[in-house]
Scaffold this motif. Structure first.
Motif, PDB file in Angstrom:
ATOM      1  N   ASP A  11     -44.643 -11.600   0.144  1.00 45.65           N
ATOM      2  CA  ASP A  11     -45.754 -11.483   1.097  1.00 45.65           C
ATOM      3  C   ASP A  11     -45.768 -12.640   2.090  1.00 45.65           C
ATOM      4  OD1 ASP A  11     -46.746  -9.073   0.349  1.00 45.65           O
ATOM      5  OD2 ASP A  11     -48.550  -9.837  -0.659  1.00 45.65           O
TER       6      ASP A  11
ATOM      7  N   LYS B 230     -42.801  -5.911  -6.635  1.00 46.16           N
ATOM      8  CA  LYS B 230     -43.955  -6.489  -7.304  1.00 46.16           C
ATOM      9  C   LYS B 230     -43.495  -7.245  -8.552  1.00 46.16           C
ATOM     10  CE  LYS B 230     -47.674  -3.300  -5.981  1.00 46.16           C
ATOM     11  NZ  LYS B 230     -48.718  -2.376  -6.511  1.00 46.16           N
TER      12      LYS B 230
ATOM     13  N   TYR C 190     -44.490 -11.672   5.559  1.00 42.90           N
ATOM     14  CA  TYR C 190     -44.995 -10.475   6.245  1.00 42.90           C
ATOM     15  C   TYR C 190     -45.143 -10.694   7.751  1.00 42.90           C
ATOM     16  CZ  TYR C 190     -47.660  -6.224   7.089  1.00 42.90           C
ATOM     17  OH  TYR C 190     -48.063  -5.007   7.569  1.00 42.90           O
TER      18      TYR C 190
ATOM     19  N   THR D 135     -32.840  -9.657  -6.223  1.00 45.54           N
ATOM     20  CA  THR D 135     -33.550  -8.436  -5.824  1.00 45.54           C
ATOM     21  C   THR D 135     -32.626  -7.232  -6.031  1.00 45.54           C
ATOM     22  OG1 THR D 135     -32.799  -8.752  -3.522  1.00 45.54           O
ATOM     23  CG2 THR D 135     -34.966  -9.660  -4.128  1.00 45.54           C
TER      24      THR D 135
ATOM     25  N   LYS E 206     -40.488  -5.978   0.681  1.00 40.05           N
ATOM     26  CA  LYS E 206     -41.951  -5.888   0.786  1.00 40.05           C
ATOM     27  C   LYS E 206     -42.539  -5.074  -0.363  1.00 40.05           C
ATOM     28  CE  LYS E 206     -42.150  -5.889   5.874  1.00 40.05           C
ATOM     29  NZ  LYS E 206     -42.504  -5.043   7.050  1.00 40.05           N
ATOM     30  N   THR E 207     -41.748  -4.175  -0.917  1.00 36.48           N
ATOM     31  CA  THR E 207     -42.243  -3.277  -1.958  1.00 36.48           C
ATOM     32  C   THR E 207     -42.131  -3.866  -3.361  1.00 36.48           C
ATOM     33  OG1 THR E 207     -40.086  -2.195  -2.288  1.00 36.48           O
ATOM     34  CG2 THR E 207     -41.499  -1.330  -0.539  1.00 36.48           C
TER      35      THR E 207
ATOM     36  N   LYS F 175     -48.286  -9.243  -8.241  1.00 37.05           N
ATOM     37  CA  LYS F 175     -48.180  -9.913  -6.950  1.00 37.05           C
ATOM     38  C   LYS F 175     -46.899  -9.490  -6.233  1.00 37.05           C
ATOM     39  CE  LYS F 175     -50.811 -13.988  -8.355  1.00 37.05           C
ATOM     40  NZ  LYS F 175     -50.784 -15.470  -8.521  1.00 37.05           N
ATOM     41  N   ARG F 176     -46.912  -9.633  -4.932  1.00 37.09           N
ATOM     42  CA  ARG F 176     -45.732  -9.333  -4.116  1.00 37.09           C
ATOM     43  C   ARG F 176     -45.098 -10.660  -3.686  1.00 37.09           C
ATOM     44  NH1 ARG F 176     -45.603  -3.935  -2.643  1.00 37.09           N
ATOM     45  NH2 ARG F 176     -47.561  -2.795  -2.935  1.00 37.09           N
TER      46      ARG F 176
END
Length: 286
Positions: free
Chosen positions: A90, A81, A93, A59, A78-79, A86-87
């Motif tokens: 997720d 993509k 969450y 990341t 979380k941001t 798709k995330r």
């Protein structure tokens, strides 16, 4: 006044830009810094060594090279993509909160069904870190999640609510600051936390053995119950002018006197969060 109003508007815009973020960056980073100042020297070395492998997370836009970076990593991802829109994070969450109804007896069974709540994930992350067979990438991720989730648990509106998304649906003014998107959750995430942390003396320091024993006492369930109670008796009760379980009005206001009374409550939560994180890190790397 002409300078103040644009400044307040800019602050309000920044506050509402990331409604899912807990404690914003300042709160999470402060809790992490308190922990770093109070862990055992060997723990500090182990944390630094593991975070030096944070590139394994894949990341690059959300680094975790330091304990402060790691404290906000779980919100940052979380941001992210993937190319197909798709995330990929997720799945985590619901791990940031456990909204136990403040108007019913405290119970983690339903909010933590299948381990999908913040307290269950804190305990899971400690176990992953203690298990030396856990792959390095998974250990780095567990460390970043642990640092962040202990901060989340000590934001009371991540531990208790009134079926209003942790106060996100409870429109609330903060003193003179009132915008359509300002709500009770945002107040405790940002404005109140920032004032509490910024009030001298600094909360980031080495605490005495007595202070650590007192503020870090108990376990994750105890801390969950305590944070839930603060949500009821301080966050909601203050905004509702006494009765936290009365019907929520269309708009609530925290006046200056109420805000001042809440500062030490929020400040203590940040201190507890930091020292309890230190306690868990020492356990994880023992």
């Amino acid at each position: 006044m002409s300078r103040l109003l644009p400044a307040l508007a800019a602050v309000a815009l920044a506050a509402t830009a990331s409604p899912a973020a807990a404690y914003w960056e300042y709160g999470h980073q402060t809790i992490a810094r308190i922990a770093q100042a109070n862990v055992k020297p060997k723990t500090r070395v182990a944390i630094d060594r593991l975070l030096r492998r944070s590139a394994l997370l894949g990341t690059p836009t959300c680094p975790a090279r330091s304990i402060e970076d790691a404290s906000v990593w779980a919100d940052c991802v979380k941001t992210i993509k993937s190319p197909d829109g798709k995330r990929p994070f997720d799945f985590a969450y619901s791990w940031h909160y456990q909204n136990v109804n403040i108007c019913k007896p405290f119970d983690l069974v339903v909010p933590c069904k299948d381990g999908n709540c913040v307290s269950a994930q804190i305990e899971r992350d400690v176990k992953l870190l203690r298990d030396k067979t856990t792959p390095v990438k998974d250990r780095v991720q567990a460390l970043a999640f642990l640092i962040h989730f202990v901060g989340d648990l000590h934001q009371p509106l991540h531990a208790g609510d009134k079926a209003d998304k942790g106060g996100n649906d409870a429109k609330t003014s903060y003193g003179l600051l009132a915008t359509p998107r300002l709500n009770l959750h945002t107040v405790w995430d940002g404005y109140l936390a920032e004032r509490a942390i910024s009030t001298p003396p600094s909360v980031v320091r080495h605490y005495s053995a007595t202070e650590r024993a007192t503020m870090a006492a108990g376990d994750v369930t105890d801390w969950s119950r305590e944070s839930w109670q603060i949500a009821r008796d301080s966050a909601y009760a203050s905004a509702m002018k006494g009765d936290p379980c009365a019907p929520t009005p269309e708009h609530m206001t925290l006046d200056d006197a109420t805000i001042a009374s809440l500062v030490p409550v929020e400040r203590l939560e940040v201190q507890r969060g930091g020292l309890r994180l230190a306690k868990l890190l020492d356990k994880a790397f023992s």
